[in-house]
Design an enzyme around this catalytic site. Sequence first.
Site, PDB file in Angstrom:
ATOM      1  N   CYS A 242      11.688 -12.600   0.685  1.00  0.00           N
ATOM      2  CA  CYS A 242      10.355 -12.479   0.369  1.00  0.00           C
ATOM      3  C   CYS A 242       9.526 -11.887   2.108  1.00  0.00           C
ATOM      4  O   CYS A 242      10.386 -12.997   2.947  1.00  0.00           O
ATOM      5  CB  CYS A 242       9.526 -13.706   0.647  1.00  0.00           C
ATOM      6  SG  CYS A 242       7.438 -13.777   0.416  1.00  0.00           S
ATOM      7  N   ASN A 251      18.359 -15.169  -3.128  1.00  0.00           N
ATOM      8  CA  ASN A 251      18.548 -16.729  -4.371  1.00  0.00           C
ATOM      9  C   ASN A 251      19.609 -17.346  -4.405  1.00  0.00           C
ATOM     10  O   ASN A 251      21.321 -16.293  -4.645  1.00  0.00           O
ATOM     11  CB  ASN A 251      18.244 -15.995  -5.689  1.00  0.00           C
ATOM     12  CG  ASN A 251      16.355 -15.687  -5.451  1.00  0.00           C
ATOM     13  OD1 ASN A 251      15.208 -16.604  -5.595  1.00  0.00           O
ATOM     14  ND2 ASN A 251      16.418 -14.385  -4.873  1.00  0.00           N
TER      15      ASN A 251
HETATM   16  N1  COA Z   1      -2.982  -5.208  -7.728  1.00  0.00           N
HETATM   17  C1  COA Z   1      -3.810  -4.182  -7.183  1.00  0.00           C
HETATM   18  N2  COA Z   1      -4.448  -3.877  -5.865  1.00  0.00           N
HETATM   19  C2  COA Z   1      -5.046  -4.950  -5.553  1.00  0.00           C
HETATM   20  C3  COA Z   1      -4.810  -6.519  -5.986  1.00  0.00           C
HETATM   21  C4  COA Z   1      -3.823  -6.805  -7.409  1.00  0.00           C
HETATM   22  N3  COA Z   1      -3.464  -7.742  -8.389  1.00  0.00           N
HETATM   23  N4  COA Z   1      -5.298  -6.996  -5.800  1.00  0.00           N
HETATM   24  C5  COA Z   1      -5.159  -6.347  -4.460  1.00  0.00           C
HETATM   25  N5  COA Z   1      -5.154  -5.217  -5.003  1.00  0.00           N
HETATM   26  C6  COA Z   1      -5.930  -4.055  -3.469  1.00  0.00           C
HETATM   27  C7  COA Z   1      -7.099  -3.920  -3.660  1.00  0.00           C
HETATM   28  O1  COA Z   1      -8.081  -3.488  -4.684  1.00  0.00           O
HETATM   29  C8  COA Z   1      -7.375  -3.870  -2.223  1.00  0.00           C
HETATM   30  O2  COA Z   1      -7.452  -1.969  -2.788  1.00  0.00           O
HETATM   31  P1  COA Z   1      -7.785  -1.249  -1.102  1.00  0.00           P
HETATM   32  O3  COA Z   1      -7.295  -1.704   0.008  1.00  0.00           O
HETATM   33  O4  COA Z   1      -7.212   0.182  -1.721  1.00  0.00           O
HETATM   34  O5  COA Z   1      -9.613  -1.510  -1.716  1.00  0.00           O
HETATM   35  C9  COA Z   1      -6.296  -4.238  -1.395  1.00  0.00           C
HETATM   36  O6  COA Z   1      -5.569  -3.892  -2.580  1.00  0.00           O
HETATM   37  C10 COA Z   1      -6.733  -5.912  -0.475  1.00  0.00           C
HETATM   38  O7  COA Z   1      -7.673  -6.548  -1.615  1.00  0.00           O
HETATM   39  P2  COA Z   1      -8.015  -7.633  -1.607  1.00  0.00           P
HETATM   40  O8  COA Z   1      -8.780  -8.024  -2.498  1.00  0.00           O
HETATM   41  O9  COA Z   1      -8.771  -7.973  -0.072  1.00  0.00           O
HETATM   42  O10 COA Z   1      -6.745  -8.506  -1.378  1.00  0.00           O
HETATM   43  P3  COA Z   1      -6.285  -9.027  -0.118  1.00  0.00           P
HETATM   44  O11 COA Z   1      -5.744  -7.880   0.825  1.00  0.00           O
HETATM   45  O12 COA Z   1      -6.477 -10.144   0.744  1.00  0.00           O
HETATM   46  O13 COA Z   1      -4.378  -9.305  -0.376  1.00  0.00           O
HETATM   47  C11 COA Z   1      -3.362  -9.979  -2.594  1.00  0.00           C
HETATM   48  C12 COA Z   1      -4.126 -10.091  -1.488  1.00  0.00           C
HETATM   49  C13 COA Z   1      -2.749 -11.597  -2.992  1.00  0.00           C
HETATM   50  C14 COA Z   1      -3.534  -8.738  -3.120  1.00  0.00           C
HETATM   51  C15 COA Z   1      -2.102  -9.743  -2.099  1.00  0.00           C
HETATM   52  O14 COA Z   1      -2.111 -10.173  -0.604  1.00  0.00           O
HETATM   53  C16 COA Z   1      -0.734  -9.773  -2.513  1.00  0.00           C
HETATM   54  O15 COA Z   1      -0.834  -8.503  -3.497  1.00  0.00           O
HETATM   55  N6  COA Z   1      -0.217 -10.332  -2.579  1.00  0.00           N
HETATM   56  C17 COA Z   1       1.495 -10.641  -2.754  1.00  0.00           C
HETATM   57  C18 COA Z   1       2.533 -11.312  -2.176  1.00  0.00           C
HETATM   58  C19 COA Z   1       3.557 -11.077  -3.042  1.00  0.00           C
HETATM   59  O16 COA Z   1       4.078 -10.774  -3.674  1.00  0.00           O
HETATM   60  N7  COA Z   1       4.550 -11.917  -2.630  1.00  0.00           N
HETATM   61  C20 COA Z   1       6.041 -12.395  -2.854  1.00  0.00           C
HETATM   62  C21 COA Z   1       5.905 -13.411  -3.845  1.00  0.00           C
HETATM   63  S1  COA Z   1       5.731 -15.101  -3.566  1.00  0.00           S
HETATM   64 ZN    ZN Z   2      12.343 -17.223  -4.570  1.00  0.00          ZN
END
Ligand code: COA
Ligand code: ZN
Length: 311
Positions: A242, A251
């Site tokens: 991650c 994994n």
């Molecule tokens: N799919 C696509 N785009 C998304 C989205 C989604 N599910 N959720 C948010 N976004 C986009 C928003 O539209 C925004 O886009 P912009 O900057 O172009 O306007 C941007 O992401 C930020 O959105 P925000 O709601 O402020 O989210 P954030 O930046 O705080 O991020 C998460 C929050 C949860 C969406 C992000 O941290 C994430 O996707 N994390 C996943 C991490 C992961 O998968 N880790 C491994 C697994 S353990």
């Molecule tokens: Zn894992």
Amino acid sequence: MSQMAEQVRVYEVGPRDGLQNEAQPITLDAKLQYLELLADAGLREIEATSFVSPKAIPQLADADELMTRLVRRAGVRYPVLVPNRRGMQRAMEAGVEAVCVFTAASEPFTQHNIGMSIAESLEAFGEVLAPARQRGMWTRGYVSTAFGCPYQGEVGEAAVVGVARQLLDLGVDEVSIGDTIGVAGPRDVHRVVGALLDAGFGPRQLAMHFHDTRGTALANVSAALELGIRTFDASTGGTGGCPYAPGAAGNLATEDLVYLLEREGLEHGIDLEKLLVAAHFIADTLDRPLATKVGQAGGWDAGEVAAAAER
Ligand code: COA
Ligand code: ZN
């Protein structure tokens, strides 16, 4: 009469957890072929991708197209990760039928990974799980860093039990307990899983998600089997990590898990030879040698050895 062998569920996370941290671009065709080979090997639960922010996980930015193009195999479930309402919208448009939400047992990891507190993440998941349940989807909740956190250190079992309980209260079908950075040993498994069972969780509501970062994953599987756990996450080819969990390499390899289950006389429904085809395919795709134990040594057919000796 031989007793019917006990069933273990092997939950494949290679296409999602395995690939999410790979920097080099992997083509959509290669991902689809990997999914085909995994189903060919007999895997019945294959976590396919994530509908997260493409900025957070660029490798899985093709989730919409992947799930639209993926030809579903009868009897195979293809769950995906969904963090929020936006992700759920995308997942539904792509015809997804099973979703996973993911939080953690430690605050600093949750903050780094999804930019929320644990409480905020659970609140956001309501917007994923409510429509999912309405549509009869299968759902899973992840509790990451259940055995240790890259930013905090030790994680207490009470925190794991608390988050797992809240996920179940939100209606998930099962909770996967993750050793995200691969620090646990069997004693930790007894401590954490023991606390979950004491708190009233049924073994069938739980899955274990071990990383083999320090070589303890199979020992941890054995400990969990002793406690009645029958669902294990693993990644064919042992890929994984991650980006928000420094040092979370690798994994537990599905081929290593399947070999252990075989020797334990547990039914798993997977063809090891075909699984190794998938393992070699993903190693070749990533242009690296297959470094897993069983990937290198192969399986072991004692009958075949004996037959060869007689010839
Ligand atoms: N799919 C696509 N785009 C998304 C989205 C989604 N599910 N959720 C948010 N976004 C986009 C928003 O539209 C925004 O886009 P912009 O900057 O172009 O306007 C941007 O992401 C930020 O959105 P925000 O709601 O402020 O989210 P954030 O930046 O705080 O991020 C998460 C929050 C949860 C969406 C992000 O941290 C994430 O996707 N994390 C996943 C991490 C992961 O998968 N880790 C491994 C697994 S353990
Ligand atoms: Zn894992």
